[in-house]
Design a protein around this motif. Structure first.
Motif, PDB file in Angstrom:
ATOM      1  N   THR A   8       0.736  -1.309  -0.039  1.00  0.00           N
ATOM      2  CA  THR A   8      -0.110   0.081   0.178  1.00  0.00           C
ATOM      3  C   THR A   8       0.692   1.322  -0.142  1.00  0.00           C
ATOM      4  OG1 THR A   8       0.242   0.170   2.344  1.00  0.00           O
ATOM      5  CG2 THR A   8      -1.616  -1.356   1.550  1.00  0.00           C
ATOM      6  N   ASN A   9       0.145   2.461  -0.241  1.00  0.00           N
ATOM      7  CA  ASN A   9       0.831   3.979   0.173  1.00  0.00           C
ATOM      8  C   ASN A   9       0.395   4.279   1.327  1.00  0.00           C
ATOM      9  OD1 ASN A   9      -1.803   4.476  -0.881  1.00  0.00           O
ATOM     10  ND2 ASN A   9      -1.080   5.862  -2.009  1.00  0.00           N
ATOM     11  N   ILE A  10      -0.069   3.614   2.372  1.00  0.00           N
ATOM     12  CA  ILE A  10      -0.367   4.029   3.682  1.00  0.00           C
ATOM     13  C   ILE A  10       0.833   4.304   4.232  1.00  0.00           C
ATOM     14  CG2 ILE A  10      -1.200   3.599   5.779  1.00  0.00           C
ATOM     15  CD1 ILE A  10      -2.911   1.526   3.957  1.00  0.00           C
ATOM     16  N   GLN A  37       6.412  -0.489   9.470  1.00  0.00           N
ATOM     17  CA  GLN A  37       7.925  -0.490   9.580  1.00  0.00           C
ATOM     18  C   GLN A  37       8.248  -0.994   8.044  1.00  0.00           C
ATOM     19  OE1 GLN A  37       9.339   0.965  11.966  1.00  0.00           O
ATOM     20  NE2 GLN A  37       7.373   1.490  12.843  1.00  0.00           N
ATOM     21  N   SER A  38       7.231  -1.752   7.457  1.00  0.00           N
ATOM     22  CA  SER A  38       7.970  -2.308   6.457  1.00  0.00           C
ATOM     23  C   SER A  38       7.958  -1.380   5.239  1.00  0.00           C
ATOM     24  CB  SER A  38       6.715  -3.463   5.874  1.00  0.00           C
ATOM     25  OG  SER A  38       6.611  -3.849   4.616  1.00  0.00           O
ATOM     26  N   PRO A  39       8.954  -1.537   4.459  1.00  0.00           N
ATOM     27  CA  PRO A  39       9.099  -0.838   2.989  1.00  0.00           C
ATOM     28  C   PRO A  39       8.009  -0.293   2.397  1.00  0.00           C
ATOM     29  CG  PRO A  39      11.144  -1.933   3.148  1.00  0.00           C
ATOM     30  CD  PRO A  39       9.887  -2.590   4.313  1.00  0.00           C
ATOM     31  N   ASP A  40       7.408  -1.721   2.126  1.00  0.00           N
ATOM     32  CA  ASP A  40       6.022  -1.987   1.510  1.00  0.00           C
ATOM     33  C   ASP A  40       4.593  -1.484   1.969  1.00  0.00           C
ATOM     34  OD1 ASP A  40       7.476  -2.706  -0.930  1.00  0.00           O
ATOM     35  OD2 ASP A  40       7.269  -4.979  -0.254  1.00  0.00           O
ATOM     36  N   LYS A  41       4.628  -1.151   3.117  1.00  0.00           N
ATOM     37  CA  LYS A  41       3.895  -0.738   4.146  1.00  0.00           C
ATOM     38  C   LYS A  41       2.542  -1.871   3.814  1.00  0.00           C
ATOM     39  CE  LYS A  41       5.855   3.031   5.259  1.00  0.00           C
ATOM     40  NZ  LYS A  41       6.789   2.934   6.042  1.00  0.00           N
ATOM     41  N   ILE A  57      -9.064  -3.815  -2.104  1.00  0.00           N
ATOM     42  CA  ILE A  57      -8.521  -2.676  -3.010  1.00  0.00           C
ATOM     43  C   ILE A  57      -9.489  -1.543  -3.242  1.00  0.00           C
ATOM     44  CG2 ILE A  57      -7.646  -2.081  -5.481  1.00  0.00           C
ATOM     45  CD1 ILE A  57      -6.361  -4.843  -5.083  1.00  0.00           C
ATOM     46  N   ASN A  58     -10.742  -1.728  -3.498  1.00  0.00           N
ATOM     47  CA  ASN A  58     -11.803  -0.760  -3.595  1.00  0.00           C
ATOM     48  C   ASN A  58     -12.119   0.065  -2.601  1.00  0.00           C
ATOM     49  OD1 ASN A  58     -12.097  -1.479  -6.565  1.00  0.00           O
ATOM     50  ND2 ASN A  58     -13.867  -2.950  -5.995  1.00  0.00           N
ATOM     51  N   ALA A  59     -12.247  -0.597  -1.311  1.00  0.00           N
ATOM     52  CA  ALA A  59     -12.235   0.149  -0.079  1.00  0.00           C
ATOM     53  C   ALA A  59     -11.331   1.111   0.022  1.00  0.00           C
ATOM     54  CB  ALA A  59     -12.372  -0.754   1.087  1.00  0.00           C
ATOM     55  N   LEU A  60      -9.873   0.813  -0.171  1.00  0.00           N
ATOM     56  CA  LEU A  60      -8.850   1.774   0.157  1.00  0.00           C
ATOM     57  C   LEU A  60      -8.817   2.972  -0.942  1.00  0.00           C
ATOM     58  CD1 LEU A  60      -5.847  -0.787   0.813  1.00  0.00           C
ATOM     59  CD2 LEU A  60      -6.887   0.684   2.446  1.00  0.00           C
ATOM     60  N   GLU A  61      -9.294   2.456  -2.132  1.00  0.00           N
ATOM     61  CA  GLU A  61      -9.455   3.802  -3.214  1.00  0.00           C
ATOM     62  C   GLU A  61     -10.200   4.535  -2.720  1.00  0.00           C
ATOM     63  OE1 GLU A  61      -9.786   1.382  -6.972  1.00  0.00           O
ATOM     64  OE2 GLU A  61      -7.780   1.261  -7.048  1.00  0.00           O
ATOM     65  N   LYS A  62     -11.391   4.173  -2.302  1.00  0.00           N
ATOM     66  CA  LYS A  62     -12.646   5.199  -1.776  1.00  0.00           C
ATOM     67  C   LYS A  62     -11.923   6.009  -0.688  1.00  0.00           C
ATOM     68  CE  LYS A  62     -16.613   2.172  -2.871  1.00  0.00           C
ATOM     69  NZ  LYS A  62     -17.543   1.495  -2.532  1.00  0.00           N
ATOM     70  N   ALA A  63     -11.217   5.542   0.051  1.00  0.00           N
ATOM     71  CA  ALA A  63     -10.486   6.169   1.161  1.00  0.00           C
ATOM     72  C   ALA A  63      -9.360   7.257   0.712  1.00  0.00           C
ATOM     73  CB  ALA A  63      -9.851   5.256   2.276  1.00  0.00           C
ATOM     74  N   GLY A  64      -8.825   6.952  -0.610  1.00  0.00           N
ATOM     75  CA  GLY A  64      -7.816   7.927  -0.921  1.00  0.00           C
ATOM     76  C   GLY A  64      -6.592   7.124  -1.208  1.00  0.00           C
ATOM     77  N   TYR A  65      -6.430   5.807  -0.911  1.00  0.00           N
ATOM     78  CA  TYR A  65      -5.138   5.163  -0.960  1.00  0.00           C
ATOM     79  C   TYR A  65      -5.215   4.003  -2.176  1.00  0.00           C
ATOM     80  CZ  TYR A  65      -4.197   7.518   3.284  1.00  0.00           C
ATOM     81  OH  TYR A  65      -4.333   8.605   4.363  1.00  0.00           O
ATOM     82  N   LYS A  66      -4.129   3.495  -2.383  1.00  0.00           N
ATOM     83  CA  LYS A  66      -3.630   2.436  -3.531  1.00  0.00           C
ATOM     84  C   LYS A  66      -3.087   1.191  -2.715  1.00  0.00           C
ATOM     85  CE  LYS A  66      -2.998   5.832  -7.299  1.00  0.00           C
ATOM     86  NZ  LYS A  66      -2.088   6.248  -7.903  1.00  0.00           N
ATOM     87  N   ALA A  67      -3.428   0.004  -3.258  1.00  0.00           N
ATOM     88  CA  ALA A  67      -3.097  -1.210  -2.872  1.00  0.00           C
ATOM     89  C   ALA A  67      -2.846  -2.109  -4.061  1.00  0.00           C
ATOM     90  CB  ALA A  67      -3.908  -1.744  -1.836  1.00  0.00           C
ATOM     91  N   SER A  68      -1.725  -3.010  -3.830  1.00  0.00           N
ATOM     92  CA  SER A  68      -1.753  -4.123  -5.031  1.00  0.00           C
ATOM     93  C   SER A  68      -1.384  -5.397  -4.157  1.00  0.00           C
ATOM     94  CB  SER A  68      -0.724  -3.804  -5.914  1.00  0.00           C
ATOM     95  OG  SER A  68       0.459  -3.444  -5.253  1.00  0.00           O
TER      96      SER A  68
END
Length: 70
Positions: A8-10, A37-41, A57-68
């Motif tokens: 994520t980009n959290i 603490q992880s570089p990949d969050k 992933i859709n829930a995070l996008e609604k919150a304004g974040y990205k995930a893969s």
């Protein structure tokens, strides 16, 4: 119980506070964690519910974040 992992980009605890209502609604309360603490969050979701990676992933996008998927 299924475990889903995401990169994520959290970045901080404030970000976690922002995503909490979105992830709690989709995955359930106390079923997910973010390793800041992880570089990949890394976001880890442990659930017995029938949710998919796309749901998270859709829930995070609604919150304004990205995930893969990891």
């Amino acid at each position: 119980m299924e475990t889903l992992k995401f990169k994520t980009n959290i970045k901080c605890s404030g970000c976690v506070d922002t995503i909490t209502p979105y992830l709690d609604k989709v995955a359930g309360k106390d079923t997910w964690t973010v390793d800041l603490q992880s570089p990949d969050k890394t976001l880890v979701v442990k659930t017995g519910n029938a949710i998919t990676s796309a749901d998270v992933i859709n829930a995070l996008e609604k919150a304004g974040y990205k995930a893969s998927n990891v």
